[in-house]
Design a protein around this motif. Sequence first.
Motif, mmCIF file in Angstrom:
data_model
loop_
_atom_site.group_PDB
_atom_site.id
_atom_site.type_symbol
_atom_site.label_atom_id
_atom_site.label_comp_id
_atom_site.label_asym_id
_atom_site.label_seq_id
_atom_site.Cartn_x
_atom_site.Cartn_y
_atom_site.Cartn_z
ATOM 1 N N GLY B 98 0.821 -1.202 0.000
ATOM 2 C CA GLY B 98 0.000 0.000 0.000
ATOM 3 C C GLY B 98 0.856 1.253 0.000
ATOM 4 O O GLY B 98 0.553 2.235 -0.683
ATOM 5 N N LEU B 101 2.247 1.911 -3.419
ATOM 6 C CA LEU B 101 1.188 2.430 -4.282
ATOM 7 C C LEU B 101 0.867 3.882 -3.937
ATOM 8 O O LEU B 101 0.577 4.694 -4.807
ATOM 9 C CB LEU B 101 -0.072 1.567 -4.145
ATOM 10 C CG LEU B 101 0.035 0.159 -4.718
ATOM 11 C CD1 LEU B 101 -1.240 -0.620 -4.433
ATOM 12 C CD2 LEU B 101 0.271 0.212 -6.225
ATOM 13 N N LEU B 102 0.948 4.198 -2.625
ATOM 14 C CA LEU B 102 0.650 5.563 -2.203
ATOM 15 C C LEU B 102 1.585 6.561 -2.876
ATOM 16 O O LEU B 102 1.192 7.649 -3.270
ATOM 17 C CB LEU B 102 0.771 5.657 -0.679
ATOM 18 C CG LEU B 102 0.361 6.990 -0.038
ATOM 19 C CD1 LEU B 102 -1.113 7.221 -0.260
ATOM 20 C CD2 LEU B 102 0.685 6.999 1.438
ATOM 21 N N SER B 146 -18.989 2.790 -15.062
ATOM 22 C CA SER B 146 -17.976 1.766 -14.778
ATOM 23 C C SER B 146 -17.048 2.213 -13.661
ATOM 24 O O SER B 146 -16.661 1.429 -12.802
ATOM 25 C CB SER B 146 -17.161 1.486 -16.047
ATOM 26 O OG SER B 146 -18.020 1.112 -17.092
ATOM 27 N N ALA B 147 -16.706 3.517 -13.684
ATOM 28 C CA ALA B 147 -15.797 4.012 -12.650
ATOM 29 C C ALA B 147 -16.431 3.892 -11.271
ATOM 30 O O ALA B 147 -15.783 3.466 -10.314
ATOM 31 C CB ALA B 147 -15.457 5.476 -12.941
ATOM 32 N N LEU B 150 -16.393 0.266 -10.268
ATOM 33 C CA LEU B 150 -15.031 -0.171 -9.929
ATOM 34 C C LEU B 150 -14.583 0.404 -8.591
ATOM 35 O O LEU B 150 -13.941 -0.273 -7.796
ATOM 36 C CB LEU B 150 -14.067 0.258 -11.026
ATOM 37 C CG LEU B 150 -14.036 -0.662 -12.249
ATOM 38 C CD1 LEU B 150 -13.259 0.000 -13.370
ATOM 39 C CD2 LEU B 150 -13.417 -1.999 -11.894
ATOM 40 N N VAL B 151 -14.936 1.674 -8.335
ATOM 41 C CA VAL B 151 -14.568 2.267 -7.039
ATOM 42 C C VAL B 151 -15.216 1.492 -5.904
ATOM 43 O O VAL B 151 -14.595 1.209 -4.886
ATOM 44 C CB VAL B 151 -14.977 3.759 -6.987
ATOM 45 C CG1 VAL B 151 -14.923 4.269 -5.547
ATOM 46 C CG2 VAL B 151 -14.055 4.585 -7.861
ATOM 47 N N ALA B 154 -13.443 -1.833 -5.565
ATOM 48 C CA ALA B 154 -12.104 -1.632 -5.027
ATOM 49 C C ALA B 154 -12.137 -1.171 -3.577
ATOM 50 O O ALA B 154 -11.268 -1.502 -2.790
ATOM 51 C CB ALA B 154 -11.363 -0.604 -5.879
ATOM 52 N N PHE B 155 -13.183 -0.396 -3.221
ATOM 53 C CA PHE B 155 -13.325 0.060 -1.833
ATOM 54 C C PHE B 155 -13.430 -1.132 -0.901
ATOM 55 O O PHE B 155 -12.724 -1.233 0.107
ATOM 56 C CB PHE B 155 -14.582 0.928 -1.734
ATOM 57 C CG PHE B 155 -14.716 1.642 -0.426
ATOM 58 C CD1 PHE B 155 -15.262 1.003 0.675
ATOM 59 C CD2 PHE B 155 -14.301 2.948 -0.284
ATOM 60 C CE1 PHE B 155 -15.397 1.656 1.869
ATOM 61 C CE2 PHE B 155 -14.421 3.601 0.919
ATOM 62 C CZ PHE B 155 -14.964 2.962 1.995
ATOM 63 N N GLY B 158 -10.136 -2.998 -0.909
ATOM 64 C CA GLY B 158 -9.132 -2.296 -0.127
ATOM 65 C C GLY B 158 -9.325 -2.513 1.359
ATOM 66 O O GLY B 158 -8.374 -2.723 2.096
ATOM 67 N N SER B 159 -10.577 -2.489 1.808
ATOM 68 C CA SER B 159 -10.860 -2.726 3.225
ATOM 69 C C SER B 159 -10.484 -4.142 3.615
ATOM 70 O O SER B 159 -9.904 -4.393 4.660
ATOM 71 C CB SER B 159 -12.346 -2.512 3.501
ATOM 72 O OG SER B 159 -12.717 -1.210 3.148
ATOM 73 N N GLU B 162 -6.659 -4.859 4.032
ATOM 74 C CA GLU B 162 -5.892 -4.062 4.986
ATOM 75 C C GLU B 162 -4.890 -4.942 5.721
ATOM 76 O O GLU B 162 -5.254 -5.896 6.404
ATOM 77 C CB GLU B 162 -6.830 -3.413 6.004
ATOM 78 C CG GLU B 162 -6.159 -2.817 7.222
ATOM 79 C CD GLU B 162 -5.320 -1.590 6.876
ATOM 80 O OE1 GLU B 162 -4.645 -1.098 7.772
ATOM 81 O OE2 GLU B 162 -5.328 -1.149 5.716
ATOM 82 N N PRO B 163 -3.600 -4.653 5.592
ATOM 83 C CA PRO B 163 -2.611 -5.500 6.243
ATOM 84 C C PRO B 163 -2.571 -5.268 7.738
ATOM 85 O O PRO B 163 -2.855 -4.168 8.205
ATOM 86 C CB PRO B 163 -1.298 -5.044 5.600
ATOM 87 C CG PRO B 163 -1.553 -3.630 5.188
ATOM 88 C CD PRO B 163 -3.002 -3.548 4.842
#
Lengths: 192, 327
Positions: B98, B101-102, B146-147, B150-151, B154-155, B158-159, B162-163
């Motif tokens: 992460g 990527l940030l 689509s965006a 996808l968000v 991905a949301f 992403g949750s 979380e590492p």
Amino acid sequence: MKASTITWIVIGIVVVLAGFFAGRLDLIETVPDSPLIGSTAPDLELPFLESDGTAPLYDGAAEVTVISFWASWCEPCKAEHPDLVRAAESLGPDGVRFVAVDSQDPERSAIAFLDEYGRSDHQEVVADEDNRASIEFGIWGLPETFFLDADGVVVGKVSGGVDFVTLVDLVGQVREGVEIGETSTGDVFQGG
Amino acid sequence: MTARRWQWLALAGLALVLVWGLVVADAPADPALAVAEAISCPVCDGESVAASQSEIAESMYAQIGTLLDAGYTERETLEWFEARYGPEILLEPPLDVGGILLWTLPLLIAAGGVIVILRLRRPVAAEVTAEPPTRSGRSLLGIGISAVVLVGVAFALGSFLEPRADGSPITGQFDAPTDLESVSDETLALTIASFEGDPDVSPQQLNGMRLALAERYFEAGDYRSATEEFTTVLESEPTPAQASEALGRVGWILYVNGESAAAEEALGQALDTFDGNGEARYFLVLVLMEQDRGSEAVPLLEALLDDPSVPADLQPDLLAMLEAAKA
């Protein structure tokens, strides 16, 4: 590959990455998770606040050890302390050891706090001289309460004030061998 | 070498000097100070241990010195603190996926934006004759929908991804119990015991909790424990309703144990104490019917049928019992 396809792939990657970070934003917590959960508690011996002598944070004899970090200037500690005293009175004779670690606090203020909010013969109050325990336990604010099993392994932590019912319930779970993990019951106070 | 190459070499040299100035020359010579500048003060907002004047920061600075004196390297000292506070204690946390990527995300977004602009501009220039205007509108709408989708995906991803810090085998966060209904019998019993003698809690309040616990025992068929709690309630300044409830339940326990006479007396006392105790009245009906004393049960049954607090699904049984009692 057509140009429009490449455009879509690029858009997709960017959106997925943006979503990945958006998903991480809501995981920011007031108090970070403690790496100590699942590990043996730090081996420390601290002086009693109001008498001579020292006490180990984990003595190897108790079935469950409840270690609470507090200070007289900490507002949630004032609400929590009477419940800790009641829990010590109820569970102390039954193999549960209560240790209250006074942290970052003038001795006189701490004793005045105990005069006002109570003491128990089943609660050992120690002073965190040089903040050794606060650093070893990774304290971010007060109050924070750790639960140790019979082997001295940290199996749970509460950030923020903890009430009597929660204390009794969590001690019961520790007795049953549950690794209770951690939770936050509210804001913790940060002092100097 | 051409002039352009000299220019590139000069730029590269300048970049190296800048990097050296930022990274090497700025690094403190004192190892303790270097570590203290890399660790955040846990009770301060974004301040390092080195910068903070707080008591805990001073103690942490001293601990850094102790560890370094004991032979720890700077990296090992940082790890010592990370093992207690988590990676959040480091002002510059180690880069994970992460984190990488940030740092690269802004560049990717910029690159993606340039490509998208170039792609969208080309058809606009050519569309005057080749594309109907609605086509690009639909494309933009499709991109937008689509965006959003996808968000959303991905949301969630992403949750989920979380590492968690190494060495932190947390199985899940628990919920602290918020009321007495959700706790175990043992916890409830201890809670009641802890309130005994508390001047802020009235005997009637304690009785309410005892009745709740006794009801649990009663429903579970643990009549011995239930009787102990009911007896304590009767000895602790109960309200008429509390006394009646305890007497009614004790009467039923006596009946179940074959003590019909004592049961009848307790149930009668329950009704004398509080006439609105429909449960005690129902128990008394059962005791009387079992002894073939139907005529005595009739007025009780009629009262139950007129009692709005009696559950509706009990009405057919009561009517059948009334017929039997009259017969």
